[in-house]
Design an enzyme around this catalytic site. Structure first.
Site, PDB file in Angstrom:
ATOM      1  N   HIS A 414       1.782  -4.776  -9.876  1.00 10.08           N
ATOM      2  CA  HIS A 414       0.466  -5.026 -10.345  1.00 10.08           C
ATOM      3  C   HIS A 414      -0.667  -5.818  -9.279  1.00 10.08           C
ATOM      4  O   HIS A 414      -1.500  -5.351  -8.909  1.00 10.08           O
ATOM      5  CB  HIS A 414       0.581  -5.936 -11.572  1.00 10.08           C
ATOM      6  N   GLU A 415       0.195  -7.024  -8.789  1.00  8.21           N
ATOM      7  CA  GLU A 415      -0.718  -7.757  -7.929  1.00  8.21           C
ATOM      8  C   GLU A 415      -1.205  -7.275  -6.641  1.00  8.21           C
ATOM      9  O   GLU A 415      -2.245  -7.436  -6.191  1.00  8.21           O
ATOM     10  CB  GLU A 415      -0.012  -9.294  -7.911  1.00  8.21           C
TER      11      GLU A 415
HETATM   12 ZN   LIG Z   1      -4.431  -7.626 -12.889  1.00  7.93          ZN
END
Ligand SMILES: [Zn+2]
Length: 633
Positions: A414-415
């Site tokens: 995600h990051e």
């Molecule tokens: Zn996010």
């Protein structure tokens, strides 16, 4: 910066339980005990504190140069260009300073010099804001015709075309200088509803204690409540829910007044500027049509059948004929988290994100190798996870608190999605159009989670592991994001509309609206989930209702990410190129709804939500097969 930080809130909340449990198990290390290779390389921003101070002084020294342009931007196209060049150059340098100060504070908040640097930079930012406040009104005063002539006369102004068009679009909501001055002054106490809510719920509200089945006594902080509501022990969950909500119930008149205060403030600004509604005013920050918001709510309502299928399937998995609301946070499957080490995740992500192309993977490897990431927890380090692409000329930085779980791998995917979005936009776009809008900010991140999930489903060998992956996606993305955040968005809209009609927000009104909505989403009347009366006060617990129409973007983003990832996974011709050109590399170069549509997800089309619920249905088909097998069918 506020919105940048908000981006991480949802995933932080979702993962809070896992992180805090894991972090508590091992004694946390001092930062000095962590090998360099696992710490982000802040010297890429400035080689030393001395260099940082020099850069800071350099910005200070440019204030008089900026002042020279005051009342002169309209003199000629060349003057306008020179003024904007200096303004954006200073903005870029201020961001790099802010990025550095935040990175060193977040590494270990106990170091007081770092805090001091950060507050100096905050002062510098405030000064820059006030010293450059003449620019927008002077551009607006030029008018469309004069600006068009200037663009024609000076090709170097082209990079400012979209930001200036945005300013001109919003100009009808910009008031006279005297009125703007008053609105600016009111801003000093405009967020007091939210701030007071924060202080009250995080510091002053007395926290009740409960005794768990194992005899241990727990103070019900939000984090502990969040942990216990996932517990396999039903009696503990029920006790935690009743006590935590009961405590908020005692103070709900205060909570109602605080929310009313905050929403009246938003209504005041919207009305003073002449917007037709709070929603229109809030979405105008990114040029998003309120129709997108209504369309999301309609889509969630239309797609309630797959959500209700999820609720029935989860009841079956937990061996019950229907769910209690207190079962909602119990993981779909009791299967243990799949363990993943830091060394493993690097290889996994390189393979899982391969559908995004060789270039993507090459940059990803450099993120791991060249220390963009601060990997492990240490004493004083910021909790949760985030990505910052704030320093235009330097690579993004990612904060992680790695604890060897699959949830961490999802967070990392995600990051890194955020980081790759920033990296590509910063590399491709000129600085004035490099920063992407919050409306598209969660697309690249969620898309990576989808790719990781799909990859892992192909890799794992046992039904237990498959069940874990499928259930985890349904619990987090379908229940936790698409439906829960849209339920919030719908509630938020109802609350604002009520205030717009001049009606008061009392605790009784809020309770009733909230409970009716929760019961509709969770199929209470259909016998799917028993939603207890005390849940009515949940509105008092959710900080997001103070954020002025923010949460809907979580739902639109997961839907958009699914629509785009399906096309990329299927190898649809042009899909990857469209994603690169109109999202990863596009920054803020156009209206975000337009960019997203060109990237493969047209959120004005009601069908934009179909790919996500189709994925949910596919996952549920698989879970049914696994359950059939388990039950010997
Ligand atoms: Zn996010």
């Amino acid at each position: 910066m506020k919105t940048k930080r908000l981006l991480v809130l949802l995933s932080t909340i979702l993962l809070a339980a896992l992180l805090s449990v894991a972090v508590l198990q091992a004694k946390e290390k001092e930062r000095s005990e962590i090998p360099e290779q696992y710490k982000w390389k802040v010297t890429d921003l400035y080689p030393s504190i001395e260099a940082f101070k020099q850069a800071r002084d350099g910005v200070q020294a440019d204030f008089p140069k900026l002042a020279v342009f005051k009342d002169r931007l309209g003199e000629s196209a060349a003057t306008l260009k020179a003024g904007l060049d200096l303004f954006y150059n200073m903005e870029m340098r201020v961001r790099r300073l802010e990025d550095y100060a935040s990175r060193i504070v977040d590494s270990d908040a106990r170091v007081s010099e770092n805090k001091a640097y950060q507050s100096e930079i905050q002062t510098l930012r405030a000064k820059f804001k006030s010293e450059s406040s003449f620019i927008q009104p002077e551009i607006v005063a030029l008018g469309e015709d004069r600006l068009a002539a200037m663009f024609a006369a000076e090709p170097g102004l082209a990079v400012y075309r979209f930001p200036i068009a945005e300013t001109m679009r919003r100009q009808k909501y910009i008031l006279s200088p005297a009125e703007e001055k008053i609105l600016g002054a009111v801003g000093a106490f405009a967020d007091d509803g939210y701030y007071t809510f924060n202080v009250f719920s995080n510091a002053d509200m007395p926290l009740p204690e409960i005794t768990l089945a194992d005899g241990s006594v727990v103070t019900l902080t939000y984090t502990n409540f969040d942990n216990i509501r996932r517990s396999p022990v039903a009696a503990d969950r029920v006790k935690a829910f009743e006590t935590f909500f009961g405590q908020h119930n005692k103070f709900k008149r205060t909570f109602a007044q605080l929310l009313f205060t905050q929403i009246k403030a938003y209504a005041f600004f919207a009305e003073m500027r002449g917007y037709e509604s709070n929603l229109a005013a809030a979405l105008d920050r990114d040029g998003v049509d309120p129709q997108i918001y209504y369309s999301l709510i309609a889509a969630a309502r239309r797609h309630l059948p797959p959500f209700h299928r999820y609720l029935k399937l989860k009841a079956r998995a937990l061996g019950k004929d229907h769910l209690e609301y207190t079962d909602m946070y119990v993981p779909f499957t009791a299967a243990a988290e799949i363990p993943v080490t830091w060394e493993q995740v690097q290889q996994i992500l390189v393979e899982a994100l391969q559908p995004l192309g060789d270039d993507y993977v090459k940059v990803l490897q450099s993120a791991f190798r060249d220390r963009w990431i601060d990997v492990f927890p240490n004493v004083g380090k910021d909790t949760g996870a985030y990505s910052s692409g704030w320093a235009y000329e330097v690579h993004p930085f990612v904060l992680m608190n790695w604890t060897d779980t699959y949830s961490d791998a999802l967070t990392m995917a995600h990051e890194l999605g955020h980081a790759m979005h920033s990296y590509n936009s910063n590399k491709t776009q000129p600085f004035p159009t490099s920063d992407y809008s919050t409306f598209v900010a969660e697309v690249a991140s969620t898309l990576n989670e989808n790719l990781l999930n799909d990859y892992m489903l192909k890799q794992v060998k046992t039904d237990e592991e498959r069940f874990y992956l499928l259930g985890n996606f349904l619990d987090n993305t379908i229940k936790g994001t698409l439906f829960r955040q849209t339920q919030f968005a719908e509630f938020e809209l109802m609350v604002h509309q009520r205030v717009a009609k001049g009606e008061a927000l009392t605790d009784e009104v809020l309770d009733k609206m909230y409970l009716d909505l929760a019961r509709a989403y969770y199929g209470h009347d259909l016998g799917l989930v028993e939603v207890p009366d005390y849940l009515a006060v949940e509105w008092a617990i959710i900080p997001h209702f103070y954020y002025n129409f923010y949460v809907f973007q979580y739902s639109t983003s997961v839907a958009a990410a699914s629509a785009i990832s399906e096309k990329i996974i299927a190898g649809e011709p042009g899909a990857l190129e469209a994603y690169y050109a109109n999202l990863l590399r596009a920054g803020g170069s156009d209206n975000p709804v337009v960019l997203l549509a060109k990237a493969g997800a047209d959120m004005t089309n009601p069908a934009a939500y179909d790919a996500l619920t189709a994925r949910a249905n596919r996952y549920m088909d698989e879970i049914e097969k696994i359950l059939d097998k388990k039950e010997g069918k």
